[in-house]
Motif scaffolding. Structure first.
Motif, PDB file in Angstrom:
ATOM      1  N   ARG A  48       0.823  -1.204   0.000  1.00  0.00           N
ATOM      2  CA  ARG A  48       0.000   0.000   0.000  1.00  0.00           C
ATOM      3  C   ARG A  48       0.860   1.257   0.000  1.00  0.00           C
ATOM      4  NH1 ARG A  48      -5.153  -0.390   1.593  1.00  0.00           N
ATOM      5  NH2 ARG A  48      -5.277   1.636   0.530  1.00  0.00           N
ATOM      6  N   PHE A  49       1.945   1.248   0.773  1.00  0.00           N
ATOM      7  CA  PHE A  49       2.831   2.409   0.792  1.00  0.00           C
ATOM      8  C   PHE A  49       3.495   2.579  -0.570  1.00  0.00           C
ATOM      9  CE2 PHE A  49       6.579   4.916   1.638  1.00  0.00           C
ATOM     10  CZ  PHE A  49       6.139   5.843   2.570  1.00  0.00           C
ATOM     11  N   THR A  50       3.924   1.477  -1.164  1.00  0.00           N
ATOM     12  CA  THR A  50       4.517   1.541  -2.495  1.00  0.00           C
ATOM     13  C   THR A  50       3.545   2.154  -3.492  1.00  0.00           C
ATOM     14  OG1 THR A  50       5.955  -0.356  -2.088  1.00  0.00           O
ATOM     15  CG2 THR A  50       5.463   0.158  -4.386  1.00  0.00           C
ATOM     16  N   ASP A  51       2.293   1.746  -3.446  1.00  0.00           N
ATOM     17  CA  ASP A  51       1.283   2.284  -4.359  1.00  0.00           C
ATOM     18  C   ASP A  51       1.143   3.795  -4.186  1.00  0.00           C
ATOM     19  OD1 ASP A  51       0.821  -0.271  -5.292  1.00  0.00           O
ATOM     20  OD2 ASP A  51      -1.008  -0.575  -4.108  1.00  0.00           O
ATOM     21  N   ASP A  52       1.122   4.255  -2.934  1.00  0.00           N
ATOM     22  CA  ASP A  52       0.946   5.688  -2.680  1.00  0.00           C
ATOM     23  C   ASP A  52       2.129   6.499  -3.180  1.00  0.00           C
ATOM     24  OD1 ASP A  52      -1.594   5.629  -1.651  1.00  0.00           O
ATOM     25  OD2 ASP A  52      -0.969   5.610   0.453  1.00  0.00           O
TER      26      ASP A  52
ATOM     27  N   GLY B 257       9.938   5.474  -8.053  1.00  0.00           N
ATOM     28  CA  GLY B 257       9.637   5.812  -9.435  1.00  0.00           C
ATOM     29  C   GLY B 257      10.524   5.071 -10.410  1.00  0.00           C
ATOM     30  N   LEU B 258      11.832   5.029 -10.118  1.00  0.00           N
ATOM     31  CA  LEU B 258      12.767   4.361 -11.009  1.00  0.00           C
ATOM     32  C   LEU B 258      12.486   2.869 -11.112  1.00  0.00           C
ATOM     33  CD1 LEU B 258      16.069   6.180  -9.972  1.00  0.00           C
ATOM     34  CD2 LEU B 258      14.858   6.404 -12.152  1.00  0.00           C
ATOM     35  N   ARG B 259      12.051   2.268 -10.015  1.00  0.00           N
ATOM     36  CA  ARG B 259      11.834   0.823 -10.034  1.00  0.00           C
ATOM     37  C   ARG B 259      10.459   0.420 -10.565  1.00  0.00           C
ATOM     38  NH1 ARG B 259      13.678  -3.203  -5.265  1.00  0.00           N
ATOM     39  NH2 ARG B 259      15.604  -2.141  -5.873  1.00  0.00           N
ATOM     40  N   PHE B 260       9.431   1.227 -10.281  1.00  0.00           N
ATOM     41  CA  PHE B 260       8.071   0.755 -10.523  1.00  0.00           C
ATOM     42  C   PHE B 260       7.258   1.561 -11.541  1.00  0.00           C
ATOM     43  CE2 PHE B 260       8.834  -0.575  -6.006  1.00  0.00           C
ATOM     44  CZ  PHE B 260       8.815  -1.949  -6.226  1.00  0.00           C
ATOM     45  N   VAL B 261       7.670   2.775 -11.913  1.00  0.00           N
ATOM     46  CA  VAL B 261       6.828   3.635 -12.747  1.00  0.00           C
ATOM     47  C   VAL B 261       7.421   3.764 -14.143  1.00  0.00           C
ATOM     48  CG1 VAL B 261       5.807   5.931 -12.986  1.00  0.00           C
ATOM     49  CG2 VAL B 261       6.065   4.914 -10.707  1.00  0.00           C
ATOM     50  N   PRO B 262       6.798   3.155 -15.155  1.00  0.00           N
ATOM     51  CA  PRO B 262       7.313   3.256 -16.524  1.00  0.00           C
ATOM     52  C   PRO B 262       7.368   4.715 -16.991  1.00  0.00           C
ATOM     53  CG  PRO B 262       5.662   1.524 -16.355  1.00  0.00           C
ATOM     54  CD  PRO B 262       5.617   2.285 -15.060  1.00  0.00           C
ATOM     55  N   GLY B 263       8.453   5.074 -17.642  1.00  0.00           N
ATOM     56  CA  GLY B 263       8.586   6.417 -18.184  1.00  0.00           C
ATOM     57  C   GLY B 263       8.883   7.489 -17.161  1.00  0.00           C
TER      58      GLY B 263
ATOM     59  N   ILE C 285       2.619   9.373  -6.497  1.00  0.00           N
ATOM     60  CA  ILE C 285       3.294  10.677  -6.498  1.00  0.00           C
ATOM     61  C   ILE C 285       4.350  10.723  -7.592  1.00  0.00           C
ATOM     62  CG2 ILE C 285       4.799  12.200  -5.167  1.00  0.00           C
ATOM     63  CD1 ILE C 285       3.371  11.166  -2.650  1.00  0.00           C
ATOM     64  N   ALA C 286       5.125   9.668  -7.731  1.00  0.00           N
ATOM     65  CA  ALA C 286       6.165   9.630  -8.767  1.00  0.00           C
ATOM     66  C   ALA C 286       5.557   9.720 -10.160  1.00  0.00           C
ATOM     67  CB  ALA C 286       6.982   8.345  -8.629  1.00  0.00           C
ATOM     68  N   ARG C 287       4.379   9.182 -10.330  1.00  0.00           N
ATOM     69  CA  ARG C 287       3.705   9.185 -11.628  1.00  0.00           C
ATOM     70  C   ARG C 287       3.061  10.530 -11.937  1.00  0.00           C
ATOM     71  NH1 ARG C 287       1.409   4.903 -10.720  1.00  0.00           N
ATOM     72  NH2 ARG C 287      -0.539   5.697  -9.869  1.00  0.00           N
TER      73      ARG C 287
ATOM     74  N   THR D  58       8.493  16.640  -7.945  1.00  0.00           N
ATOM     75  CA  THR D  58       8.653  16.765  -6.491  1.00  0.00           C
ATOM     76  C   THR D  58       9.494  15.634  -5.901  1.00  0.00           C
ATOM     77  OG1 THR D  58       6.694  15.450  -5.853  1.00  0.00           O
ATOM     78  CG2 THR D  58       6.342  17.789  -6.389  1.00  0.00           C
ATOM     79  N   THR D  59       9.999  14.737  -6.742  1.00  0.00           N
ATOM     80  CA  THR D  59      10.651  13.527  -6.235  1.00  0.00           C
ATOM     81  C   THR D  59      12.116  13.403  -6.627  1.00  0.00           C
ATOM     82  OG1 THR D  59      10.081  12.165  -8.171  1.00  0.00           O
ATOM     83  CG2 THR D  59       8.445  12.313  -6.416  1.00  0.00           C
ATOM     84  N   TYR D  60      12.675  14.406  -7.330  1.00  0.00           N
ATOM     85  CA  TYR D  60      14.009  14.211  -7.880  1.00  0.00           C
ATOM     86  C   TYR D  60      15.084  14.080  -6.801  1.00  0.00           C
ATOM     87  CZ  TYR D  60      15.613  18.975  -6.893  1.00  0.00           C
ATOM     88  OH  TYR D  60      16.000  20.126  -6.263  1.00  0.00           O
ATOM     89  N   ASP D  61      14.834  14.671  -5.613  1.00  0.00           N
ATOM     90  CA  ASP D  61      15.868  14.651  -4.577  1.00  0.00           C
ATOM     91  C   ASP D  61      15.397  13.979  -3.298  1.00  0.00           C
ATOM     92  OD1 ASP D  61      14.060  16.579  -3.745  1.00  0.00           O
ATOM     93  OD2 ASP D  61      15.582  18.046  -3.180  1.00  0.00           O
ATOM     94  N   ASN D  62      14.484  13.011  -3.404  1.00  0.00           N
ATOM     95  CA  ASN D  62      14.054  12.311  -2.199  1.00  0.00           C
ATOM     96  C   ASN D  62      13.829  10.834  -2.481  1.00  0.00           C
ATOM     97  OD1 ASN D  62      11.171  11.896  -2.938  1.00  0.00           O
ATOM     98  ND2 ASN D  62      11.039  14.123  -2.757  1.00  0.00           N
TER      99      ASN D  62
END
Length: 230
Positions: free
Chosen positions: A182-186, A207-213, A190-192, A197-201
């Protein structure tokens, strides 16, 4: 110190006044109107899995503080841990990184409860920095203890420091409810939807592992693209 008994160190307010306490899942915690309102605020805004996560984080932080005898403001520690993931709640999503959105919301709550600006700033720091332990652990005790509790529940750091019976009591009282997925989904949401807002956290890792593109940009790009000749 044995957290399974009622003989834990008594909670003390910054003024030196003893605070009323209660036992919750084998851990002695402050039992004040502020803490009760923070619990209800978290319950109102967090999904069940996330509410259980923040409750466990609070109890782990309180248990660790008692075990080590760390001087701290137990009400501020409660607010920090109970509200540390407000930025994942739908009501508080915005253009800033989720920890800052959550910190702003937690500070607004703290001010509405009448906390002075020093305590409000501790709340803000504890929430904003909770996913940056390499900084947070070197802050004030309320901030550092908060990330200890959060990190224990999130990544298992310090797992063996909690007595087995207390660990079992906490998880029984506040089940994990598929916390990992559930935390991964949330965070992937945000990454998608707000990759900038995620480049430095740490959300970047998800995002790199789970979100295509996924393309959050890079601090290297910022340096190389700076408007200077060299």
């Amino acid at each position: 110190m044995n957290q399974t008994t009622a003989n834990a160190t008594q909670a003390v307010a910054p003024s030196g006044r003893a605070l009323p306490t209660r036992m919750l899942a084998g851990v002695e915690v402050p039992d004040t109107p502020l803490v009760s309102r923070a619990i209800e605020y978290a319950r109102a805004h967090c999904e069940p899995y996330l509410f259980n996560h923040v409750m466990r984080s609070w109890l782990f932080a309180a248990a660790m503080a008692g075990k080590d005898g760390t001087a701290h403001d137990p009400e501020v520690l409660a607010v920090v841990t109970l509200l540390h993931d407000l930025g994942l709640a739908e009501a508080f999503q915005g253009p800033l990184r989720f920890e800052v959105e959550g910190a702003n919301a937690a500070r607004t709550f703290a001010r509405a409860q009448g906390l002075d600006e020093h305590r409000c700033q501790l709340v803000w720091d504890g929430v904003a920095l909770n996913s940056t332990p390499s900084i947070c652990l070197h802050k004030e005790s309320e901030v550092a203890l908060g990330v200890v509790g959060v990190g224990l529940d999130w990544g298992g750091w310090g797992f063996d420091a909690i007595p087995t019976d207390v660990m079992a009591n906490i998880i029984e009282a506040f089940p994990r409810l598929q916390m990992k997925q559930r935390f991964t989904d949330d965070v992937c949401r945000i990454a998608r939807t707000r990759p900038e807002t995620t480049y430095d956290n740490f959300a970047r890792d998800f995002g790199l592992r789970f979100v295509p593109g996924y393309d959050p940009g890079s601090s290297v790009d910022a340096l190389m693209g700076a408007p200077f000749d060299e």
